[in-house]
Structures are given as structure tokens and as C-alpha cells.
Design an enzyme around this catalytic site. Structure first.
Site, PDB file in Angstrom:
ATOM      1  N   ASP A 144       0.715  -1.070   0.231  1.00  0.00           N
ATOM      2  CA  ASP A 144       0.136  -0.067  -0.044  1.00  0.00           C
ATOM      3  C   ASP A 144       0.865   1.253   0.096  1.00  0.00           C
ATOM      4  O   ASP A 144       0.163   2.235  -0.404  1.00  0.00           O
ATOM      5  CB  ASP A 144      -0.932  -0.053   1.255  1.00  0.00           C
ATOM      6  N   PHE A 158      -1.475   5.603   0.957  1.00  0.00           N
ATOM      7  CA  PHE A 158      -1.307   5.351   2.655  1.00  0.00           C
ATOM      8  C   PHE A 158      -2.410   4.501   2.809  1.00  0.00           C
ATOM      9  O   PHE A 158      -2.991   4.656   4.135  1.00  0.00           O
ATOM     10  CB  PHE A 158      -1.893   6.802   3.291  1.00  0.00           C
ATOM     11  N   ASP A 159      -2.809   3.158   2.350  1.00  0.00           N
ATOM     12  CA  ASP A 159      -3.712   2.383   2.608  1.00  0.00           C
ATOM     13  C   ASP A 159      -4.969   2.982   3.174  1.00  0.00           C
ATOM     14  O   ASP A 159      -5.536   2.375   4.053  1.00  0.00           O
ATOM     15  CB  ASP A 159      -3.272   1.551   3.775  1.00  0.00           C
ATOM     16  N   TYR A 160      -5.715   3.928   2.176  1.00  0.00           N
ATOM     17  CA  TYR A 160      -6.800   4.610   2.430  1.00  0.00           C
ATOM     18  C   TYR A 160      -7.893   3.817   1.828  1.00  0.00           C
ATOM     19  O   TYR A 160      -8.993   4.446   1.344  1.00  0.00           O
ATOM     20  CB  TYR A 160      -6.915   5.898   1.978  1.00  0.00           C
ATOM     21  N   ASP A 161      -7.763   2.290   1.749  1.00  0.00           N
ATOM     22  CA  ASP A 161      -9.053   1.611   1.128  1.00  0.00           C
ATOM     23  C   ASP A 161     -10.252   1.794   1.551  1.00  0.00           C
ATOM     24  O   ASP A 161     -10.330   2.157   2.919  1.00  0.00           O
ATOM     25  CB  ASP A 161      -8.631  -0.011   1.140  1.00  0.00           C
TER      26      ASP A 161
END
Length: 808
Positions: free
Chosen positions: A442, A481-484
Site C-alpha cells: 500500500d 497510505f492504505d486509504y482503502d
């Protein structure tokens, strides 16, 4: 004066002076970073106070009182009347002033007289002590971030809202629209204070060893259905909690799932209510002949497992539906590439409730974050709810071009963004809506596929019958930033000021942005602005020049130095220094290997998988959020190994194998373990969707049960802690919630945010409450509690299903 008193004054003075010396030294450091001068000046004043106490000089009192006055003025100038920001800026100086007031009779002027005669010193001490007690008292009551301007009930715009589900709770979000609204008002503002436990059930599957209870049960007819973290499905009598049946799929545990076992919900299908599918054999009139309904399993529970299976279970008997898939199961690993590490299947698993609608069951899947390149596809698939036959497959590599299932033996493209939450469905449009995540790993974007960037952190609309894409909308451009996006979309028909109605989809994001789109075409209904962000990135990184920001958001105001916080003036100073030393150019500041970068909103939220709720009768959106900043930096894998960092997908170091860099990351906290930024760290917010205005915002949860360095405070101070799960809203004017770090179920006034009732739980909770009316005519509110989120230990864990109702 006795020797004891002399030495006591010396010790007291030396302590104040030493603390002042530390404050001044830190103040010099902060000034060198371009920060506030106050800490240096306050430290010098404390040194002077300590010296004067040792020397028994009256100047100690006047300097202490002056420091208190100046600190109060400075605090008001920096943060206004924000209670929790005023406390660390002033309380230390209040205590020092109180101490010097108490000893004022032994502090002498040049004339030899006391700094203050005894009675005046006593009076001043009482005033300062009262201010200290008032400050302590203020810690035990909530301090809303936004106070409701009116306590009047919101006007009703849809009197029939919620009635489509009758007395039941037939889907994860109550209905396929995901609104978590129940039209019941038997429990209301006037009587919720009388709520009591009606029944309790223990599942027998304790939330230990990586298992977490995050489920929201269903209720159909007179039965409650739920799943445990081990994917055990249980049916209970709705009015008594008595067990009807239990089914254990014996889900296999892989390396990927041994520390990550969840089941957030199940789906339900009544085949008698679904249009009968047709056979290939024509009848006498040339029309397709309908397929006869099965003798058993006409009502079935659909559930997914952490070992990648989709199961159909007879809702009445708890036995597998043999006509579904192969002996009741569909293997979801078919069509996926093997795990890149170890070559076995296991990275792909399913933790969320499937969407069941219009004869189709729709599932996505969870993949490992940040471990390696080459993870399996994030394909989203639709299956016939009766036979288990695959109907369609959407994956980002093909996008809108093709949604037909691949032939046997072929595999879907690896590394595509996945969907690991629960989808929503509009029966009028025939469209299903699901949010997507990101291509792993990510935090490194140098290996991203073009189609991954096109579909990362997106909302995708597909035809429920065919999987054909209708539209998609990105909530982020190149996610670093792994903002899934993980929460279930909320569908709502928004009434505009001109009298027209727009069918909208409301999507909450980890970034704290709330996107409101026309669900027919994906066009923003609430304005979305593309803002420029920092692009100063490391060589090889792909970053976007702009990012989308909605006109509605929660907890997204960029940090500044004065937002840094701490329990005292000392750790607040530490946090200000840490902030100034970090890289921070606003949202989406890229990571670096040279210095730590602040990440805010953090990658846990904003809004996580728990989602929100909408009072569908009034158009009031109610959401809980997380406000936890993190920091991150790139580090070479060999360097991380040398210094002893242990790799994991969820911990503080991830290898990101196949990329040039690993990533080290952590929470932004002080040495005391307290967040380095202002409270609240979690809140509940009510938003009027018609106007976009926030009606109220209150801190959610207290520090009572939240351990810091192994110490549990044990006091109910409603600071507002990170939340998990989601809210339930009822027509009784109430919002129920139990996803706090303390062990309570709460009922809030939906019009003001005021807490009207609080019930103690045996352990913490993480899911979302649900409500129904039983055959006895009583309204029940049900919560599942297995322990607060991610405690890291097996302590204070449980397996409780608790139903609340009013007494007879």
C-alpha cells in the site's frame, strides 16, 4: 522554622526548578525548529519560582501567579475555550500557584513579613483549589465539539421509512440500502432510561488468539442469525435467546488468517420471494419452463469463511444446502493465483457479510496488506443464490470492458484493487455498489498498474445480474497510505430544496471525506474539489498532483503546531517538538526515507468498515469516526532486519517484498502513550444531508477501560476515544452505539447527541447494534460483545450476545 520545613521547601523548590529546567531546554529545542517561545519563558519562570521557594522569598508566589495568568491568556489565544486543550496548557501552573499559595505564610518579603498573612493565603488557596477541583470536574463530563443549536426533533421527510423491512432486520445494514435505520419507537427518548437486559447468550467461541467479534446479527421471522469469528453460524430464538441450531464449517486457519479471524455478518435469501430461474428446456408454448423450488433450503443463510468458501445453510435446520455449489459450498479460490509467499492459497479470505439481492449473492475478499507484490486478484463475483453457479466476475484489470467469468483453468490478473466490505443494492435501478481498496503493497506506488490507479479507493456500480459496470468514482488519486474504502455504502433518496428528489449514494472513507453522489451516474451531488497536494516524493514513486475533497467531511482539518496535545505541559511540549521535526505539508505528504512523515487522517480512519447510519425519515446522517494520526518512513529491508524490526502486515514494520523499500510506521503518541494531538480521538457526528451542515458532534467513549502501558485508568472520563463498528438509528429519536474502547452500550439523543442511557457490558464491543420487534410485541436492541478492538492480548475477551428491552 524547623529543619523539616526548611528541607521540605528546598526539596519542593528544587523539584520545581528541575522541571522548569527541562521545560526551558525543550523550549529552546522547539524555538530552534521555528516553534512557540512560551515553553522557554515558562521554564525560566519555573526555575525562578523554585529558586525563590528554596530561598523563602515572596517573589515565588507572585511569579507563580503571574505564570498562571500568562499561561491562561496564552492558552486562550492559541486554542480559545477548548476545554481539553486548555487543561495541559494551564493545570501544571495552577498546581504550582496553589502550592506557593499554601506556603505563602513562610515566604518572606524583604521586610521580613510573610508574602501573605495566613488568612489571605488561606483564601487564595481556597480559590485556586476550587479552580483545580472545577478543572478535575470538567474532565468527567463530555465536551461537544459542535453543540446542537436546538433540541427539537428533526422534521420528517419520509414517514414510511424503514417499513419495508417490517419487524425484522433481514440484511447486514437492515436492508440492501445499508441505512441501519429501524422505524420502531417503542423505545424512545422518554423511556430509554428504563432499558434492561432481556436475555444473554454465550456462543462458546471466545474472541482470543486473533479472533474479533465484529458481527451485526440478522433477524427474520422469530429467529436471530449471527456468526462468530470462527465462522460458526448460530440461530437463536428472537424473544428468549434460546439456541435453535449451530453450524460449524471448520474453517481452516492459514498463515494469513491465524491472527485475523472475523465474520462481520451473514446474508439471507428466501427463494420463494425470488423470480424463478428458467431452464434451457422450452415448454409446450415455446416459453422457458421455470425450475421447481427445492423441497428444503427454501430459506437459506449465505455466509463466507476465512478459508475462502461461500456456504448456503438451511435457515430452519442449520444444515448445508446440498444443491448449492458442491455439497453446499462454493470454492472462492478458483480463478485466483497462488500466494506469492509460500505458493499456497490463504492470502485471499472473506470476513464481511455478503450482499444477497435479486437472486444473486455478491462477494469480494480480503488480501494481505503491505506484505509483498503479486497478491491474488481483488475480483468481485456474483453467484446464483440457488445453485451457487458463478454469474459474473468484475475485476479492475478488465474494468467496464468485460464481466464474464473466466473459463476453467484461467486466473484473474493478480494485484488488482480488492473489495473487502459489504456492498449495497438499489432494486429500482438494479445496480449494486461496492467500494474498493488499493493495490498492495500500500505504501509504495512505484509498481502500480494503470488500472489499479484508475480503480483504487473507488465506488463501483455494477448491474447485479450481469456484473457489467455502470460507472465508477475515485475517492483518491493514487493512494499512498492504505486509504482503502471499506464501509458499506448508504443509499438514500435526498429531497432537494426545490422539491425534487435525487437518489444518492453516501460513501464514507478512511480519509474522513463523505462523498455524496447521484447513484444513477456517479456524479457528485455534494461538491467535490480537486485540491493540489505535495508531490515531493522519492525516486520511483508515483504520486498525484491533486486529490478529491468533499464539501462534507469529519475530522479532516490539517494539523498545526498548536493542535499538539498531551496529558501535561511536558508531553505536550514533546509532541510539539516531534511534530515540528516530522515532514508534514498537509494531506498526502509523501513518505521519505530521510525523516518521518505525519499521516493524517490515519490509515485506520476517518471511517472504517463499520460505516454509518441514516435516519431515513429525516435525512440525518449519523457517523462515528477515528481520529488517530500515524507516522511512517521508508526503510531498506536489510536495514530493518539489521536493527531487529519484525515484519507483519498489520504491525509497525512491513517488508513490502518486491519493492525497493519496507515501511516503518506507528501511532503518533507521547512517551506516556497518550496521543500527540488534540481530543477527541473518536466522535459521533450528526449531519443534515439536505444542507450539508453538522448538527452536533460529541466525543464517543471514555478512558475507563483503555489500558495505557498496561495500566487501566478505571475512571469514566469522556475524552472521546477511537471507535469501531457503527451506529443504529431508530424512529424513537435514538442512536445506539457500543463500538467504544470502554465497556458500554449507549443511547444518544439523535437530535442533540446527549447521552440518555448507558449500559455496562462485560467486555468491550466492536460491531454495530441492531433492533427488531419480536412476536411478543416488544422492541429489542441486540449487541454482540467479544472485547474491545485489538487489545493485543487474550485478556478481557468474551462471546456475548445481549438483548435489551423495556421491562413489562
Amino acid at each position: 522554622m524547623t529543619n523539616i520545613l526548611t528541607w521540605a521547601l528546598r526539596v519542593l523548590g528544587a523539584l520545581v526548578a528541575l522541571l522548569g529546567l527541562g521545560l526551558a531546554a525543550g523550549g529552546i529545542k522547539l524555538i530552534s525548529l521555528g516553534g512557540s517561545w512560551f515553553y522557554l519563558l515558562a521554564g525560566i519562570a519555573m526555575i525562578a519560582i523554585g529558586y525563590c521557594v528554596i530561598r523563602r522569598r515572596s517573589a515565588a508566589l507572585w511569579t507563580a501567579l503571574g505564570l498562571l495568568a500568562v499561561s491562561l491568556l496564552w492558552a486562550l489565544w492559541e486554542v480559545g475555550i477548548d476545554f481539553w486543550q486548555l487543561v495541559p496548557r494551564t493545570v501544571t501552573f495552577l498546581v504550582i500557584a496553589l502550592g506557593t499559595a499554601i506556603i505563602a505564610p513562610v515566604l518572606l518579603r524583604k521586610s521580613g513579613r510573610p508574602a501573605l498573612p495566613g488568612k489571605y493565603a488561606a483564601g487564595l488557596s481556597v480559590v485556586l483549589a476550587a479552580a483545580f477541583v472545577a478543572t478535575l470536574g470538567g474532565m468527567f463530563r463530555p465536551h461537544p465539539t459542535i453543540v446542537a443549536t436546538s433540541s427539537e426533533a428533526a422534521p420528517v421527510v419520509n414517514a414510511d421509512a424503514g417499513k419495508d423491512s417490517g419487524n425484522d432486520w433481514p440484511a447486514y445494514g437492515r436492508n440492501t440500502e445499508g441505512n441501519r435505520f429501524a422505524q420502531f419507537d417503542q423505545i424512545n427518548k422518554s423511556n430509554v432510561k428504563d432499558l434492561q437486559v432481556a436475555w444473554t447468550y454465550r456462543t462458546g467461541d471466545l474472541a482470543v488468539d486473533g479472533k474479533e467479534y465484529q458481527t451485526t446479527p440478522l433477524k427474520i421471522d422469530d429467529t436471530v442469525y449471527l456468526c462468530t469469528p470462527s465462522n460458526i453460524v448460530i440461530a437463536l430464538e428472537a424473544t428468549t435467546g434460546k439456541e435453535r441450531w449451530k453450524f460449524d464449517p471448520h474453517a481452516k486457519i492459514s498463515e494469513s488468517t491465524k491472527g485475523w479471524r472475523r465474520c462481520r455478518g451473514v446474508g439471507y435469501a428466501d427463494l420463494t420471494a425470488i423470480a424463478a430461474p428458467a431452464t434451457d428446456n422450452a415448454g409446450s408454448n415455446g416459453a422457458a419452463a421455470p425450475v421447481a423450488l427445492p423441497e428444503v433450503c427454501r430459506k437459506r443463510i449465505l455466509t463466507s469463511t476465512t478459508d475462502a468458501r461461500l456456504l448456503a445453510i438451511d435457515a430452519e435446520t442449520g444444515k448445508l444446502c446440498e444443491d448449492f455449489g458442491v455439497n453446499g459450498a462454493v470454492d472462492l479460490s478458483v480463478g485466483l493465483t497462488p500466494d506469492p509467499v509460500g505458493g499456497q492459497q490463504g492470502s485471499y479470505n472473506v470476513t464481511s457479510a455478503p450482499l444477497v439481492a435479486d437472486g444473486v449473492v455478491m462477494v469480494g475478499g480480503r488480501l494481505n496488506d503491505n506484505l509483498t507484490v503479486g497478491e491474488p486478484s481483488g475480483v468481485v463475483r456474483g453467484f446464483d443464490v440457488r445453485t451457487g453457479q458463478i454469474l459474473w466476475a468484475w475485476d479492475a484489470a478488465r474494468g467496464a470492458k468485460d464481466s464474464t467469468p473466466l473459463p476453467p483453468g484461467q486466473t484473474y490478473a493478480p494485484e488488482t484493487p480488492n473489495f473487502w466490505g459489504t456492498a449495497a443494492y438499489d432494486p429500482k435501478l438494479g445496480l449494486a455498489y461496492f467500494p474498493t481498496g488499493n493495490q498492495t503493497p500500500d505504501f509504495w506506488t512505484g509498481n502500480r498498474h494503470e488500472y489499479s490507479d484508475e480503480y483504487n479507493d473507488a465506488i463501483v456500480a455494477v448491474d447485479m445480474k450481469t456484473g457489467k459496470e455502470a460507472w465508477h468514482f475515485r475517492t483518491a488519486n493514487i493512494d499512498q497510505f492504505d486509504y482503502d474504502v471499506s464501509s458499506q455504502p448508504i443509499l438514500y433518496d435526498l429531497k432537494k430544496s426545490d422539491g425534487s428528489t435525487v437518489p444518492v449514494i453516501i460513501q464514507l472513507t478512511k480519509r474522513g471525506e463523505i462523498f455524496v453522489l447521484d447513484r444513477r451516474n456517479g456524479q457528485p451531488v455534494v461538491p467535490v474539489e480537486q485540491r493540489k497536494v505535495s508531490t515531493k516524493s522519492m525516486e520511483g514513486m508515483q504520486v498525484a498532483e491533486t486529490q478529491p475533497f468533499s464539501a462534507i467531511s469529519v475530522g479532516t482539518t490539517p494539523f498545526k503546531e498548536s493542535d499538539m496535545w498531551g496529558g501535561t505541559i511536558f508531553d505536550q511540549l514533546y509532541c510539539r517538538i516531534e511534530f515540528k521535526e516530522m515532514r508534514w505539508e498537509g494531506h498526502f505528504t509523501p513518505l521519505s526515507d530521510k525523516q518521518r512523515t505525519l499521516i493524517y487522517p490515519g490509515y485506520y480512519g476517518g471511517f472504517n468498515w463499520g460505516g454509518g447510519a441514516i435516519d431515513a425519515s429525516t435525512g440525518t446522517l449519523i457517523v462515528n469516526d477515528i481520529r488517530m494520526a500515524q507516522w511512517g518512513r521508508f526503510i531498506k529491508q536489510e536495514e530493518a532486519k539489521r536493527i531487529g524490526l519484525k515484519p507483519s502486515t498489520e504491525g509497525e514494520y512491513s517488508e513490502q517484498l518486491g519493492t525497493p523499500w519496507g515501511v516503518e510506521r506507528s501511532m503518533f503518541v507521547s512517551p506516556l502513550g497518550i496521543p500527540c494531538f488534540k481530543p477527541p480521538f473518536g466522535s459521533m457526528t450528526a449531519i443534515d444531508l439536505a444542507s450539508g451542515k453538522t448538527k452536533w458532534q460529541v466525543p464517543m467513549g471514555s478512558i475507563q477501560d483503555a489500558p495505557v502501558h498496561g495500566i487501566v485508568p478505571g475512571v469514566l472520563i469522556p475524552l472521546g476515544m477511537p471507535t469501531m463498528g457503527g451506529p443504529l438509528v431508530t424512529k424513537g429519536g435514538l442512536t445506539f452505539f457500543h463500538g467504544t474502547l470502554d465497556y458500554y452500550t449507549r443511547a444518544l439523543d439523535s437530535d442533540t447527541g446527549e447521552e440518555l442511557w448507558r449500559g455496562r457490558l462485560p467486555v468491550g464491543g466492536q460491531g454495530a447494534p441492531m433492533s427488531y420487534v419480536g412476536k411478543d410485541g416488544k422492541q429489542y436492541v441486540v449487541v454482540v460483545a467479544g472485547g474491545a478492538t485489538r487489545t493485543g492480548t487474550n485478556d478481557n475477551r468474551g462471546d456475548y450476545v445481549i438483548a435489551y428491552a423495556l421491562p413489562k
